[in-house]
Design a protein around this motif. Sequence first.
Motif, mmCIF file in Angstrom:
data_model
loop_
_atom_site.group_PDB
_atom_site.id
_atom_site.type_symbol
_atom_site.label_atom_id
_atom_site.label_comp_id
_atom_site.label_asym_id
_atom_site.label_seq_id
_atom_site.Cartn_x
_atom_site.Cartn_y
_atom_site.Cartn_z
ATOM 1 N N UNK A 130 6.981 9.309 -15.666
ATOM 2 C CA UNK A 130 7.272 8.686 -14.241
ATOM 3 C C UNK A 130 6.477 9.286 -13.209
ATOM 4 N N UNK A 131 6.191 10.798 -13.379
ATOM 5 C CA UNK A 131 5.355 11.327 -12.279
ATOM 6 C C UNK A 131 4.036 10.974 -12.454
ATOM 7 N N UNK A 132 3.473 10.832 -13.699
ATOM 8 C CA UNK A 132 2.088 10.236 -13.593
ATOM 9 C C UNK A 132 2.087 8.695 -13.348
ATOM 10 N N UNK A 133 3.015 7.910 -13.562
ATOM 11 C CA UNK A 133 3.053 6.644 -13.080
ATOM 12 C C UNK A 133 2.955 6.308 -11.555
ATOM 13 N N UNK A 134 3.943 7.163 -10.880
ATOM 14 C CA UNK A 134 4.034 7.043 -9.538
ATOM 15 C C UNK A 134 2.647 7.627 -8.904
ATOM 16 N N UNK A 135 2.179 8.577 -9.316
ATOM 17 C CA UNK A 135 1.011 8.990 -8.617
ATOM 18 C C UNK A 135 -0.226 8.165 -8.885
ATOM 19 N N UNK A 136 -0.283 7.487 -10.146
ATOM 20 C CA UNK A 136 -1.290 6.720 -10.364
ATOM 21 C C UNK A 136 -1.156 5.339 -9.819
ATOM 22 N N UNK A 137 -0.025 4.675 -10.057
ATOM 23 C CA UNK A 137 0.163 3.025 -9.534
ATOM 24 C C UNK A 137 0.461 3.219 -8.326
ATOM 25 N N UNK A 138 1.467 3.891 -7.631
ATOM 26 C CA UNK A 138 2.017 3.753 -6.128
ATOM 27 C C UNK A 138 1.108 4.699 -5.379
ATOM 28 N N UNK A 139 0.158 5.571 -5.868
ATOM 29 C CA UNK A 139 -0.461 6.482 -5.019
ATOM 30 C C UNK A 139 0.573 7.434 -4.147
#
Length: 102
Positions: A57-66
């Motif tokens: 979730x952390x990786x996805x939020x940083x990558x997808x949502x910036x």
Amino acid sequence: MSHLADDGVGRRVRLLLAFAAIYLVWGSTYLAIRVVIETLPGWTMIGLRFVVAGALLYGWARWREGAPRPTRTEWRAASIIGALLLLGGTGLVVWAERWLTS
């Protein structure tokens, strides 16, 4: 949105699919706990589950949502909530499933 989103049939189908997803995902969690605690210690299993889910979730939020990096205050709040969920929520379920069926 498509024209199906406005009529009752399309909304009903989406609602039923949403409930089916909840039923399958949530329900399978308890079955998975029951199966896994026969081979792994319960606390190890839920600890690994929380770490993997949190990292994804952390990786996805940083990558997808910036999203920006969390502050120390946000990390502290998230750690407290995570500990309460781990110990009081899922931890008690894992502990109870040692004696009760899922």
